[in-house]
Design an enzyme around this catalytic site. Structure first.
Site, mmCIF file in Angstrom:
data_model
loop_
_atom_site.group_PDB
_atom_site.id
_atom_site.type_symbol
_atom_site.label_atom_id
_atom_site.label_comp_id
_atom_site.label_asym_id
_atom_site.label_seq_id
_atom_site.Cartn_x
_atom_site.Cartn_y
_atom_site.Cartn_z
ATOM 1 N N GLY A 20 9.642 -3.667 -10.316
ATOM 2 C CA GLY A 20 9.912 -3.340 -9.155
ATOM 3 C C GLY A 20 11.472 -2.963 -9.006
ATOM 4 O O GLY A 20 11.998 -2.921 -7.870
ATOM 5 N N SER A 21 12.179 -2.857 -10.107
ATOM 6 C CA SER A 21 13.587 -2.555 -10.038
ATOM 7 C C SER A 21 13.862 -1.403 -9.075
ATOM 8 O O SER A 21 14.672 -1.172 -8.323
ATOM 9 C CB SER A 21 14.188 -2.414 -11.312
ATOM 10 O OG SER A 21 13.857 -1.248 -12.040
ATOM 11 N N ILE A 96 -3.561 8.607 -8.667
ATOM 12 C CA ILE A 96 -3.805 8.661 -7.027
ATOM 13 C C ILE A 96 -5.017 9.347 -6.788
ATOM 14 O O ILE A 96 -5.253 10.412 -7.097
ATOM 15 C CB ILE A 96 -2.758 8.935 -6.382
ATOM 16 C CG1 ILE A 96 -1.444 8.403 -6.993
ATOM 17 C CG2 ILE A 96 -2.743 9.244 -4.875
ATOM 18 C CD1 ILE A 96 -1.354 6.758 -6.248
ATOM 19 N N HIS A 112 8.912 10.065 -12.522
ATOM 20 C CA HIS A 112 8.433 9.900 -14.013
ATOM 21 C C HIS A 112 9.752 9.777 -14.932
ATOM 22 O O HIS A 112 10.668 10.328 -14.902
ATOM 23 C CB HIS A 112 7.673 11.082 -14.471
ATOM 24 C CG HIS A 112 6.962 10.945 -15.907
ATOM 25 N ND1 HIS A 112 6.005 10.219 -16.088
ATOM 26 C CD2 HIS A 112 7.391 11.538 -16.912
ATOM 27 C CE1 HIS A 112 5.485 9.953 -17.317
ATOM 28 N NE2 HIS A 112 6.496 11.138 -17.826
HETATM 29 C C1 GAR Z 1 10.347 3.305 -13.931
HETATM 30 O O1 GAR Z 1 11.298 3.689 -14.940
HETATM 31 C C2 GAR Z 1 9.450 4.548 -13.672
HETATM 32 O O2 GAR Z 1 9.966 5.698 -13.842
HETATM 33 C C3 GAR Z 1 8.175 4.357 -14.584
HETATM 34 O O3 GAR Z 1 7.848 2.975 -14.666
HETATM 35 C C4 GAR Z 1 9.292 2.314 -14.744
HETATM 36 C C5 GAR Z 1 9.064 1.120 -13.352
HETATM 37 O O4 GAR Z 1 10.164 0.414 -13.464
HETATM 38 N N1 GAR Z 1 7.141 5.062 -13.921
HETATM 39 C C6 GAR Z 1 6.267 5.826 -14.958
HETATM 40 O O5 GAR Z 1 6.189 5.555 -16.232
HETATM 41 C C7 GAR Z 1 5.056 6.606 -14.464
HETATM 42 N N2 GAR Z 1 4.426 7.220 -15.184
HETATM 43 P P1 GAR Z 1 10.515 -0.488 -12.176
HETATM 44 O O6 GAR Z 1 9.158 -1.561 -11.975
HETATM 45 O O7 GAR Z 1 11.507 -1.510 -12.738
HETATM 46 O O8 GAR Z 1 10.828 0.184 -11.197
#
Ligand code: GAR
Length: 200
Positions: A20-21, A96, A112
């Site tokens: 969730g950053s 989704i 992404h």
């Molecule tokens: C992020 O880097 C986002 O781009 C990626 O997951 C990470 C979540 O990090 N999303 C994907 O790969 C979607 N295909 P976070 O939980 O620290 O925000």
């Protein structure tokens, strides 16, 4: 009855399944915002870091389960009951469902961690993306912010930013560069997209 003026005020639901950053950066960005607020955090994983963030930030959470999400009403009534206007995916790894896309046409965006259309699709998330980029000896990678449609990582591109890669980069060092780009751009782009929508 809602007190919000729907033509100018927007309530966002952030969908996230991981640490969730990005969700935290978006929450920070809109703290005290006059017309845009984070109304809900939607998560599909018990114990995910984003749930602790929601608790700390006093934001309501909704834990979604697979059967109803994919084969039921996709939790649309819960979102509508809470007057959610716009959905921001921030590390939400389920596809989704069409029901949700139809309920929020052009009102769902995703980030992404690569330069789509490369390195997208099912199974392409988080470090799997960075490992594939490193294995292909790419000299650059980046982020893509896009509208969500029925296909994985497919809807119209809103914004891209890139970073360079050198031979010493690992999936971990690339992940750090990508996160820095995400934090720099995602909250700002979310705000711009919402403001443009509200103007038209
Ligand atoms: C992020 O880097 C986002 O781009 C990626 O997951 C990470 C979540 O990090 N999303 C994907 O790969 C979607 N295909 P976070 O939980 O620290 O925000």
């Amino acid at each position: 009855m809602s007190e919000r003026n729907s033509s100018t005020n927007t309530a966002i639901a952030i969908f996230a399944s991981g640490a969730g950053s990005n969700a935290q950066k978006i929450i920070d960005h809109f703290r005290g915002h006059p017309t845009i607020k984070i109304g809900l955090i939607v998560c599909n994983k018990e114990g995910a870091g984003v749930l602790s963030i929601a608790k700390k930030e006093h934001i309501e959470t909704l834990l979604v389960e697979k059967e109803r999400f994919f084969r039921g009403d996709a939790f649309v009534p819960e979102l509508k009951d809470r007057d959610i206007d716009f959905i921001v995916l921030a590390g939400f790894l389920w596809k989704i469902p069409v029901k949700l896309i139809q309920a929020y046409p052009n009102k769902i965006i995703n980030i992404h961690p690569a330069l789509l259309p490369k390195y997208g699709g099912k199974g392409m998330y988080g470090n799997f993306v960075h490992e594939a980029v490193i294995a292909a000896q790419e000299t650059e990678s980046g982020i893509t912010i896009h509208y969500v449609d029925e296909l994985y990582d497919h809807g119209g591109v809103i914004f891209q930013a890139n970073c360079s890669l050198d031979k010493s980069d690992t999936a971990e060092s690339l992940a750090k560069k990508i996160h820095a780009l995400e934090y720099q751009h995602y909250p700002r782009v979310v705000e711009e997209v919402i403001k443009l929508r509200n103007r038209s």
